[in-house]
Design a protein around this motif. Structure first.
Motif, PDB file in Angstrom:
ATOM      1  N   HIS A  16       0.847  -1.186   0.000  1.00  0.00           N
ATOM      2  CA  HIS A  16       0.000   0.000   0.000  1.00  0.00           C
ATOM      3  C   HIS A  16       0.881   1.235   0.000  1.00  0.00           C
ATOM      4  O   HIS A  16       1.850   1.317   0.741  1.00  0.00           O
ATOM      5  N   TRP A  58      -5.636  -9.943   2.454  1.00  0.00           N
ATOM      6  CA  TRP A  58      -5.408  -8.518   2.169  1.00  0.00           C
ATOM      7  C   TRP A  58      -6.698  -7.741   2.411  1.00  0.00           C
ATOM      8  O   TRP A  58      -7.775  -8.188   2.022  1.00  0.00           O
ATOM      9  N   LYS A  62      -9.671  -1.393   3.019  1.00  0.00           N
ATOM     10  CA  LYS A  62      -8.731  -0.366   3.484  1.00  0.00           C
ATOM     11  C   LYS A  62      -7.710   0.004   2.409  1.00  0.00           C
ATOM     12  O   LYS A  62      -7.329   1.164   2.287  1.00  0.00           O
ATOM     13  N   TYR A  63      -7.240  -0.981   1.639  1.00  0.00           N
ATOM     14  CA  TYR A  63      -6.216  -0.783   0.598  1.00  0.00           C
ATOM     15  C   TYR A  63      -6.715  -1.379  -0.720  1.00  0.00           C
ATOM     16  O   TYR A  63      -6.324  -2.472  -1.106  1.00  0.00           O
ATOM     17  N   PRO A  66      -3.555  -1.762  -4.425  1.00  0.00           N
ATOM     18  CA  PRO A  66      -2.156  -1.681  -4.007  1.00  0.00           C
ATOM     19  C   PRO A  66      -1.198  -1.489  -5.182  1.00  0.00           C
ATOM     20  O   PRO A  66      -1.545  -1.709  -6.339  1.00  0.00           O
TER      21      PRO A  66
END
Length: 79
Positions: A16, A58, A62-63, A66
């Motif tokens: 990230h 993963w 949130k991310y 990437p």
């Protein structure tokens, strides 16, 4: 950050970052070749990487997108 071996020498790095990194430091051991965001990869690389990231937990909430890079070992002189 997650690393996946592609073969005996190359590594796929997924991490990230809010913006594209200026440089990736391989500490004289690895040359990192930036590939860009996961969504920008070819269908095969994007699908395989996304499936691996899902398997490894993963956090796509949130991310979501990437950054991806490939690492090649730097040839060392044997003089």
């Amino acid at each position: 950050m997650v690393q996946y071996p592609l073969n005996d020498e190359q590594t796929l790095l997924v991490f990230h970052t809010p913006q594209e990194p200026d440089a990736l430091d391989g500490h004289g051991q690895i040359e990192w070749i930036p590939l860009g965001r996961l969504d920008d990869q070819s269908f095969i690389i994007e699908s395989m990487t996304r499936n691996s990231l899902i398997r490894d937990g993963w956090d796509f909430d949130k991310y979501p997108n990437p950054y991806v890079a490939i690492g090649n070992p730097i040839e060392q002189s044997h003089e």
